[in-house]
Design an enzyme around this catalytic site. Structure first.
Site, short mmCIF file in Angstrom:
data_model
loop_
_atom_site.label_atom_id
_atom_site.label_comp_id
_atom_site.label_asym_id
_atom_site.label_seq_id
_atom_site.Cartn_x
_atom_site.Cartn_y
_atom_site.Cartn_z
N ASP A 68 0.81 -1.21 0.00
CA ASP A 68 0.00 0.00 0.00
C ASP A 68 0.85 1.26 0.00
O ASP A 68 0.39 2.31 0.46
CB ASP A 68 -0.91 0.00 1.24
CG ASP A 68 -0.11 -0.11 2.54
OD1 ASP A 68 0.75 -1.00 2.64
OD2 ASP A 68 -0.34 0.71 3.44
N LYS A 180 -6.36 -0.13 6.63
CA LYS A 180 -5.14 0.12 7.39
C LYS A 180 -4.95 1.61 7.63
O LYS A 180 -5.21 2.43 6.75
CB LYS A 180 -3.93 -0.42 6.63
CG LYS A 180 -2.62 -0.04 7.29
CD LYS A 180 -1.45 -0.15 6.37
CE LYS A 180 -0.61 1.10 6.48
NZ LYS A 180 0.71 0.97 5.85
N GLU A 220 -2.49 0.35 13.64
CA GLU A 220 -1.03 0.37 13.50
C GLU A 220 -0.38 1.62 14.07
O GLU A 220 -0.17 2.62 13.36
CB GLU A 220 -0.65 0.24 12.01
CG GLU A 220 0.86 0.23 11.78
CD GLU A 220 1.27 0.11 10.31
OE1 GLU A 220 0.37 0.04 9.44
OE2 GLU A 220 2.47 0.08 10.03
N GLU A 222 2.89 2.60 14.66
CA GLU A 222 4.26 2.11 14.47
C GLU A 222 5.21 2.84 15.40
O GLU A 222 5.33 4.07 15.34
CB GLU A 222 4.71 2.27 13.01
CG GLU A 222 6.17 1.85 12.83
CD GLU A 222 6.63 1.73 11.38
OE1 GLU A 222 5.79 1.79 10.45
OE2 GLU A 222 7.86 1.58 11.18
N LYS A 262 -1.35 -4.17 14.05
CA LYS A 262 -0.09 -4.20 13.29
C LYS A 262 0.97 -3.51 14.14
O LYS A 262 1.27 -2.32 13.93
CB LYS A 262 -0.30 -3.52 11.93
CG LYS A 262 0.92 -3.60 11.04
CD LYS A 262 0.53 -3.47 9.57
CE LYS A 262 1.77 -3.25 8.72
NZ LYS A 262 1.54 -3.51 7.31
N SER A 331 2.53 -8.79 8.43
CA SER A 331 1.90 -7.89 7.46
C SER A 331 3.06 -7.04 6.92
O SER A 331 3.14 -5.85 7.19
CB SER A 331 0.85 -7.02 8.14
OG SER A 331 0.36 -6.06 7.23
N TYR A 393 5.79 6.38 4.63
CA TYR A 393 5.08 5.33 3.90
C TYR A 393 4.21 5.88 2.79
O TYR A 393 3.77 6.98 2.85
CB TYR A 393 4.25 4.46 4.84
CG TYR A 393 4.29 3.07 4.34
CD1 TYR A 393 3.24 2.53 3.64
CD2 TYR A 393 5.46 2.34 4.47
CE1 TYR A 393 3.34 1.27 3.11
CE2 TYR A 393 5.55 1.09 3.94
CZ TYR A 393 4.50 0.56 3.26
OH TYR A 393 4.60 -0.67 2.72
P1 13P Z 1 7.01 -2.50 6.57
O1 13P Z 1 7.47 -1.86 7.84
O2 13P Z 1 6.87 -4.00 6.71
O3 13P Z 1 7.81 -2.11 5.38
O4 13P Z 1 5.52 -1.99 6.29
C1 13P Z 1 4.88 -1.05 7.05
C2 13P Z 1 3.46 -0.89 6.62
O5 13P Z 1 2.73 -0.20 7.30
C3 13P Z 1 2.97 -1.54 5.40
O6 13P Z 1 1.56 -1.51 5.29
#
Ligand code: 13P
Length: 393
Positions: A68, A180, A220, A222, A262, A331, A393
């Protein structure tokens, strides 16, 4: 009969079907109850379907292929093999990935960028139909990316709530069944209480809106690898972030059986002096998840975050050495696509070899989901790290 005053139907398209007083005795009149405590029971139109979708994505030996990347990020991937960032190059690359024969054995869901959701193969077959034939659930990235968060310590917040309900309804019509939303938390920047709260609240609002429109939300936050902090510090921040996320998910009446997570794995910062073994990463990550994630959540689908392909697979394998309350899987974007891109190089004659490279990675992660990956026979390329500072991203 329940009094009309106690039933509120169609509250922003969800139905509130029950609301009663806690201190009401059987047989007592409703009017005489001295104090009412609202107990809403949410019965959304999609509840059953959400639970089924989440279960089918979290099925044994399978995980998610994340492709994505926004057009700008996809452009960077294409540039790494000397291709221009044109729509036809993006389509050719996504076609290679999504038409890989046998992909559905290892992959249960694919996260697409909006452009890809509406695209077809060069023969005119919709990408969503290619996925359905392999029993892969189509998903869609719905956030609108990160921007600076005023009042914070150089941190960011994630945009995309405006118009999300109508966009989600359209994505559902086009065949998407999960969504997502990626927001980030930076350890070197603090993280500040403001940034964590904003990340958690945004994720919770997004999750509620997605469920209201039939899409299983992948949640997610992160926690970026950037920094020289220890694994203990990552654990501390991850526990804090997930406690805030679940607090606001509950406040927004999100159904936990109909979400997927995630998370980042709990690792030391990318610039920390010592690297951690897969066993240590598994120990810390599972500790964090057990402390913060209710067992009602069907699946934990990790991001790879800049780890090498092999590292990401070894770490996942270490987490599946004993039973977990949730399906613990992958994922990955970078850790599934890196070898594919390098094999393809943009040449039609390399498409088959590149699809085989994708199957190699998908199968390795499938084995890791089952706790049966050995790491034997992996090539040196797949062991190279992919960490990029301030990755977008
Ligand atoms: P990666 O960290 O695995 O590259 O991907 C992050 C993500 O949010 C993909 O949808």
């Amino acid at each position: 009969m329940v009094s009309a005053g106690l039933v509120k139907l169609n509250a922003s398209s969800s139905q509130w079907i029950g609301q009663q007083s806690f201190n009401q005795r059987p047989g007592s009149s409703l009017r005489s109850a001295p104090r009412r405590v609202a107990l809403p029971i949410r019965a959304g139109a999609y509840t059953e379907e959400l639970v089924q979708t989440a279960k089918s994505i979290a099925s044994p030996g399978r995980g998610i292929l994340a492709i994505d990347e926004s057009n700008a990020t996809c452009g960077k991937r294409l540039a790494s093999i000397g291709l221009d960032n044109t729509e036809s190059n993006r389509q050719a690359y996504r076609q290679l990935l999504l038409t890989t024969p046998g992909l559905g054995e290892y992959i249960s869901g694919a996260i697409l960028f909006e452009e890809t959701l509406y695209q077809s193969t060069t023969d005119g077959k919709k990408f969503v139909d290619c996925l359905r034939e392999e029993k892969i659930v189509p998903g869609i990235k719905v956030d609108k990316g990160l921007v600076p968060l005023p009042g914070s310590n150089n941190e960011s917040w994630c945009q995309g709530l405006d118009g999300l309900a109508s966009r989600s309804a359209e994505y559902y019509k086009q065949g998407a069944r999960f969504a997502k939303w990626r927001t980030v938390v930076s350890i070197p920047c603090g993280p500040s209480a403001l940034a964590v709260k904003e990340a958690a609240w945004g994720l919770a609002r997004y999750a509620a809106i997605s469920q209201d429109n039939g899409l299983v939300p992948i949640v997610e936050p992160e926690i970026l690898l950037d920094g020289d902090h220890s694994i203990e510090r990552t654990l501390e921040v991850a526990e804090h972030v997930w406690s805030e996320v679940f607090y606001y998910l509950a406040q927004n009446n999100v159904i936990f059986e109909g979400i997927l997570l995630k998370p980042s794995m709990v690792t030391p910062g990318a610039e920390h002096k010592e690297k951690a073994s897969p066993e240590t990463i598994a120990k810390y990550t599972l500790k964090m998840l057990r402390r913060r994630v209710p067992p009602a959540v069907p699946g934990i689908m990790f991001l790879s975050g800049g780890q090498s392909e092999v590292e990401a697979t070894l770490n996942l394998n270490a987490m599946n050495q004993s039973p977990n309350p949730w399906h613990v899987s992958f994922s990955y974007a970078r850790a599934l696509q890196n070898s594919v891109l390098k094999t393809w190089k943009g040449l039609p004659e390399n498409v088959e070899a590149a699809q085989k490279a994708l199957l190699v990675r998908a199968k390795a992660n499938s084995l890791a989901q089952l706790g049966k990956y050995t790491g034997e026979g992996e090539n040196e390329e797949a062991k190279k790290g992919m960490f990029v500072k301030d990755y977008k991203y």
